[in-house]
Design a protein around this motif. Sequence first.
Motif, mmCIF file in Angstrom:
data_model
loop_
_atom_site.group_PDB
_atom_site.id
_atom_site.type_symbol
_atom_site.label_atom_id
_atom_site.label_comp_id
_atom_site.label_asym_id
_atom_site.label_seq_id
_atom_site.Cartn_x
_atom_site.Cartn_y
_atom_site.Cartn_z
ATOM 1 N N SER A 167 0.849 -1.100 0.156
ATOM 2 C CA SER A 167 0.057 0.033 -0.090
ATOM 3 C C SER A 167 0.805 1.138 0.038
ATOM 4 O O SER A 167 2.012 1.108 0.517
ATOM 5 C CB SER A 167 -0.743 -0.019 1.360
ATOM 6 N N SER B 126 -6.864 1.836 5.626
ATOM 7 C CA SER B 126 -7.124 0.483 5.949
ATOM 8 C C SER B 126 -7.169 0.521 7.526
ATOM 9 O O SER B 126 -7.949 -0.047 8.115
ATOM 10 C CB SER B 126 -6.001 -0.269 5.763
ATOM 11 N N LEU C 19 -2.460 2.989 3.447
ATOM 12 C CA LEU C 19 -2.556 2.179 4.578
ATOM 13 C C LEU C 19 -3.179 3.015 5.770
ATOM 14 O O LEU C 19 -4.026 2.164 6.653
ATOM 15 C CB LEU C 19 -0.880 2.135 5.058
#
Length: 234
Positions: free
Chosen positions: A200, A208, A205
């Motif tokens: 990523s 996420s 990230l």
Amino acid sequence: MVRLPESSQRIQAIRGMFSRLAPRYDLGNRVLSLGLDSSWRRSAARLAQPGRPGLVLDVATGTADLALAVARLGSRVVALDFCEEMLQVGMGKGRKAGPGVDVAFLLGDALSLPFPLDTFDAVTIGFGMRNIPDLARYLAEVRRVLKPGGRLVTLELYPPAHGSRAHRWYLKHVVPGVGGLLSGQGVAYEYLHSSIRQFSTPEELRDSLRDAGFGAIEIVPLHLRAAMVHLAIK
Ligand SMILES: C[S@@+](CC[C@H](N)C(=O)[O-])C[C@H]1O[C@@H](n2cnc3c(N)ncnc32)[C@H](O)[C@@H]1O
């Protein structure tokens, strides 16, 4: 580009690769990061422990450099990895670290953490998340074992976002070439290059982490953004 097989075969391949790399892993890190990796880990350790020392889990601990950096600040650390050979190198360093540096080593899988709910004040992971195939499951596991208000500190390498052809060239050619020469495991360093490219972006990230239920997410760039820390709170 090295493409590893998917799923359980991929996990076996990653474990096997680190077991062969273990004896020369630290040397490769020092040389290829031009000596910067230790200071990156110290920065991550300080972010994991802003106040009083606590109980910290270092996931994918490898040869335990990040675990030891955290323990030197006074926290008790559980250092977990699924590769026995990497852990053995780390345990040797733990024994030499002297009194007051408290690290317990554990063979285990990041996707199935063997701890109850709300156990740790912080969870750290250094250069390990790229290797974990199921990011959402890993983040759910970390969130489960962190205490409310606990800190997740993720240290990772990133490719140059814009320009920097020298950095790109370094990752593509110097890292596999020199890493292979130092370790006899050129494939592992080709994998390092492709895994950095495939992981990523820092912003992905962050998203996420947010999707996994973490808050107050901060991105801390280190040294020309070659490495970054994500700090996130449960
Ligand atoms: C690049 S090394 C990082 C080691 C160390 N954290 C550091 O700062 O240098 C990645 C480590 O992740 C471990 N690893 C990869 N997948 C894992 C998993 N699912 N569970 C536990 N450890 C894992 C590997 O065995 C390896 O030791």
